[in-house]
Design a protein around this motif. Structure first.
Motif, PDB file in Angstrom:
ATOM      1  N   GLY A 192      29.661  11.557  54.999  1.00 22.83           N
ATOM      2  CA  GLY A 192      29.198  10.310  55.728  1.00 22.83           C
ATOM      3  C   GLY A 192      28.835  10.919  57.296  1.00 22.83           C
ATOM      4  O   GLY A 192      28.248  10.317  57.857  1.00 22.83           O
ATOM      5  N   LEU A 193      29.550  12.093  57.640  1.00 25.78           N
ATOM      6  CA  LEU A 193      29.029  12.807  58.793  1.00 25.78           C
ATOM      7  C   LEU A 193      27.619  13.135  59.053  1.00 25.78           C
ATOM      8  O   LEU A 193      27.015  12.967  59.857  1.00 25.78           O
ATOM      9  N   ALA A 194      27.345  13.829  57.847  1.00 23.23           N
ATOM     10  CA  ALA A 194      26.040  14.135  57.668  1.00 23.23           C
ATOM     11  C   ALA A 194      24.997  13.033  57.876  1.00 23.23           C
ATOM     12  O   ALA A 194      23.868  12.936  58.659  1.00 23.23           O
ATOM     13  N   LYS A 195      25.304  11.796  57.095  1.00 19.89           N
ATOM     14  CA  LYS A 195      24.527  10.687  57.396  1.00 19.89           C
ATOM     15  C   LYS A 195      24.461  10.243  58.711  1.00 19.89           C
ATOM     16  O   LYS A 195      23.243   9.603  59.175  1.00 19.89           O
ATOM     17  N   ALA A 196      25.602  10.104  59.374  1.00 21.20           N
ATOM     18  CA  ALA A 196      25.746   9.733  60.567  1.00 21.20           C
ATOM     19  C   ALA A 196      24.687  10.423  61.625  1.00 21.20           C
ATOM     20  O   ALA A 196      23.977  10.082  62.729  1.00 21.20           O
ATOM     21  N   ILE A 197      24.775  11.832  61.774  1.00 21.14           N
ATOM     22  CA  ILE A 197      23.759  12.623  62.381  1.00 21.14           C
ATOM     23  C   ILE A 197      22.545  12.463  61.775  1.00 21.14           C
ATOM     24  O   ILE A 197      21.798  12.382  62.825  1.00 21.14           O
ATOM     25  N   ASP A 198      22.312  12.318  60.748  1.00 25.43           N
ATOM     26  CA  ASP A 198      20.860  11.822  60.338  1.00 25.43           C
ATOM     27  C   ASP A 198      20.356  10.585  61.002  1.00 25.43           C
ATOM     28  O   ASP A 198      19.204  10.417  61.485  1.00 25.43           O
ATOM     29  N   GLY A 199      21.223   9.947  61.215  1.00 28.72           N
ATOM     30  CA  GLY A 199      20.782   8.428  61.814  1.00 28.72           C
ATOM     31  C   GLY A 199      20.556   8.808  63.346  1.00 28.72           C
ATOM     32  O   GLY A 199      19.670   8.229  63.866  1.00 28.72           O
ATOM     33  N   ILE A 200      21.324   9.630  63.837  1.00 28.05           N
ATOM     34  CA  ILE A 200      20.869   9.978  65.317  1.00 28.05           C
ATOM     35  C   ILE A 200      19.486  10.332  65.621  1.00 28.05           C
ATOM     36  O   ILE A 200      18.777  10.009  66.262  1.00 28.05           O
ATOM     37  N   ASN A 201      19.128  11.328  64.566  1.00 29.64           N
ATOM     38  CA  ASN A 201      17.873  11.888  64.542  1.00 29.64           C
ATOM     39  C   ASN A 201      16.707  10.951  64.317  1.00 29.64           C
ATOM     40  O   ASN A 201      15.762  10.895  64.556  1.00 29.64           O
ATOM     41  N   ARG A 202      16.986  10.208  63.287  1.00 30.26           N
ATOM     42  CA  ARG A 202      16.226   8.862  63.020  1.00 30.26           C
ATOM     43  C   ARG A 202      16.019   7.959  64.084  1.00 30.26           C
ATOM     44  O   ARG A 202      14.724   7.732  64.286  1.00 30.26           O
ATOM     45  N   LEU A 214      20.051  18.506  69.452  1.00 29.30           N
ATOM     46  CA  LEU A 214      19.517  17.575  68.140  1.00 29.30           C
ATOM     47  C   LEU A 214      19.454  18.535  67.123  1.00 29.30           C
ATOM     48  O   LEU A 214      19.661  18.178  65.850  1.00 29.30           O
ATOM     49  N   ILE A 215      18.787  19.793  67.269  1.00 29.84           N
ATOM     50  CA  ILE A 215      18.730  20.768  66.167  1.00 29.84           C
ATOM     51  C   ILE A 215      19.996  21.336  65.706  1.00 29.84           C
ATOM     52  O   ILE A 215      20.237  21.456  64.615  1.00 29.84           O
ATOM     53  N   LEU A 216      20.800  21.498  66.646  1.00 25.99           N
ATOM     54  CA  LEU A 216      22.090  21.981  66.111  1.00 25.99           C
ATOM     55  C   LEU A 216      23.023  21.005  65.308  1.00 25.99           C
ATOM     56  O   LEU A 216      23.605  21.246  64.221  1.00 25.99           O
ATOM     57  N   LEU A 217      22.833  19.747  65.773  1.00 29.03           N
ATOM     58  CA  LEU A 217      23.439  18.525  65.056  1.00 29.03           C
ATOM     59  C   LEU A 217      22.869  18.462  63.650  1.00 29.03           C
ATOM     60  O   LEU A 217      23.640  18.471  62.503  1.00 29.03           O
ATOM     61  N   GLN A 218      21.547  18.633  63.582  1.00 25.56           N
ATOM     62  CA  GLN A 218      20.720  18.461  62.326  1.00 25.56           C
ATOM     63  C   GLN A 218      21.058  19.629  61.361  1.00 25.56           C
ATOM     64  O   GLN A 218      21.178  19.478  60.302  1.00 25.56           O
ATOM     65  N   SER A 219      21.266  20.767  61.879  1.00 21.35           N
ATOM     66  CA  SER A 219      21.488  22.073  61.297  1.00 21.35           C
ATOM     67  C   SER A 219      22.750  21.809  60.580  1.00 21.35           C
ATOM     68  O   SER A 219      23.322  22.054  59.382  1.00 21.35           O
ATOM     69  N   PHE A 220      23.772  21.430  61.404  1.00 19.89           N
ATOM     70  CA  PHE A 220      25.138  20.992  60.948  1.00 19.89           C
ATOM     71  C   PHE A 220      25.197  20.024  59.585  1.00 19.89           C
ATOM     72  O   PHE A 220      25.845  20.352  58.515  1.00 19.89           O
ATOM     73  N   ALA A 221      24.362  19.078  59.737  1.00 24.31           N
ATOM     74  CA  ALA A 221      24.420  18.019  58.711  1.00 24.31           C
ATOM     75  C   ALA A 221      23.761  18.638  57.632  1.00 24.31           C
ATOM     76  O   ALA A 221      24.326  18.305  56.358  1.00 24.31           O
ATOM     77  N   LEU A 222      22.817  19.352  57.357  1.00 19.92           N
ATOM     78  CA  LEU A 222      22.133  20.118  56.484  1.00 19.92           C
ATOM     79  C   LEU A 222      22.954  21.057  55.809  1.00 19.92           C
ATOM     80  O   LEU A 222      23.038  21.148  54.647  1.00 19.92           O
ATOM     81  N   LEU A 223      23.847  21.743  56.750  1.00 19.55           N
ATOM     82  CA  LEU A 223      24.667  22.731  55.951  1.00 19.55           C
ATOM     83  C   LEU A 223      25.920  21.945  55.249  1.00 19.55           C
ATOM     84  O   LEU A 223      26.237  22.561  54.227  1.00 19.55           O
ATOM     85  N   LEU A 224      26.410  21.007  55.802  1.00 20.47           N
ATOM     86  CA  LEU A 224      27.388  19.990  54.944  1.00 20.47           C
ATOM     87  C   LEU A 224      26.679  19.818  53.674  1.00 20.47           C
ATOM     88  O   LEU A 224      27.338  19.923  52.739  1.00 20.47           O
ATOM     89  N   ARG A 225      25.429  19.189  53.550  1.00 20.90           N
ATOM     90  CA  ARG A 225      24.863  19.159  52.283  1.00 20.90           C
ATOM     91  C   ARG A 225      24.674  20.079  51.528  1.00 20.90           C
ATOM     92  O   ARG A 225      25.070  20.116  50.265  1.00 20.90           O
ATOM     93  N   LEU A 226      24.237  21.306  52.185  1.00 20.24           N
ATOM     94  CA  LEU A 226      23.998  22.656  51.265  1.00 20.24           C
ATOM     95  C   LEU A 226      25.500  22.895  50.461  1.00 20.24           C
ATOM     96  O   LEU A 226      25.592  23.474  49.593  1.00 20.24           O
ATOM     97  N   PHE A 227      26.552  22.998  51.533  1.00 29.00           N
ATOM     98  CA  PHE A 227      27.869  23.492  50.830  1.00 29.00           C
ATOM     99  C   PHE A 227      28.226  22.328  49.900  1.00 29.00           C
ATOM    100  O   PHE A 227      28.903  22.772  48.830  1.00 29.00           O
ATOM    101  N   SER A 228      27.973  21.312  50.167  1.00 26.14           N
ATOM    102  CA  SER A 228      28.383  20.043  49.038  1.00 26.14           C
ATOM    103  C   SER A 228      27.520  20.564  47.955  1.00 26.14           C
ATOM    104  O   SER A 228      28.378  20.256  46.771  1.00 26.14           O
ATOM    105  N   GLU A 229      26.347  20.575  47.775  1.00 24.00           N
ATOM    106  CA  GLU A 229      25.599  21.052  46.701  1.00 24.00           C
ATOM    107  C   GLU A 229      26.089  22.263  46.000  1.00 24.00           C
ATOM    108  O   GLU A 229      26.039  22.147  44.726  1.00 24.00           O
TER     109      GLU A 229
END
Length: 165
Positions: free
Chosen positions: A3-13, A146-161
């Motif tokens: 959910g946090l990753a999606k919120a960060i995605d929303g910021i960049n979108r 913005l890059i750091l936030l998106q990197s964090f969101a992608l890491l959350l997804r990668l660790f989740s996967e």
């Protein structure tokens, strides 16, 4: 965590939805500059600088979205031939040891310049230009964040996967 990753995605979108219009505005301003100069013999330093400001804004603020949609430049020539698990390991390594430290260093080392620019409300690049270099310099920390936030969101997804694999 997703959910946090999606919120960060929303910021960049959201940022990207504004920035895409700035790209159109940049093209229109440049078109008007060319018409003004070659048809009417009129020139404006401020108008020319506005294209520079718009260009910087599009690229600096659009970078987080570019990372989100995986359209950034990849240097790894072997990446495409690897399986998903190996790609995930490379992505995790890249984020943790390359992207995040470099953005942190850029943020750290650029901050004094940005702070000083705001302190004096740094003026135009050229005589007759836009009196807002402090805004232009502010794009650097915005880019890093913005890059750091998106990197964090992608890491959350990668660790989740990785946990689900």
């Amino acid at each position: 965590m997703l959910g946090l990753a999606k919120a960060i995605d929303g910021i960049n979108r959201a940022v990207a939805s504004v920035v895409k219009w700035l790209a159109l505005l940049m093209v229109l301003v440049q078109f008007c500059i060319v018409i003004g100069r070659y048809v009417f013999g009129v020139n404006s330093i401020a108008a020319q600088e506005s294209v520079l400001y718009l260009h910087a804004t599009v690229f600096m603020l659009g970078a987080g979205y570019t990372l989100l949609v995986d359209k950034h430049v990849r240097v790894d020539v072997f990446y495409a031939r690897l399986g998903p698990a190996a790609q995930r390991r490379i992505d995790i390594f890249g984020h943790l040891f390359l992207l995040i430290p470099s953005m942190g260093a850029l943020l750290y080392w650029s901050w004094p310049s940005v702070r000083n620019s705001w302190k004096i409300l740094e003026g135009p690049i050229s005589v007759g230009g836009i009196e807002a270099v402090f805004l232009l310099k502010s794009l650097i920390p915005a880019f890093c964040i913005l890059i750091l936030l998106q990197s964090f969101a992608l890491l959350l997804r990668l660790f989740s996967e990785r946990a689900n694999a």
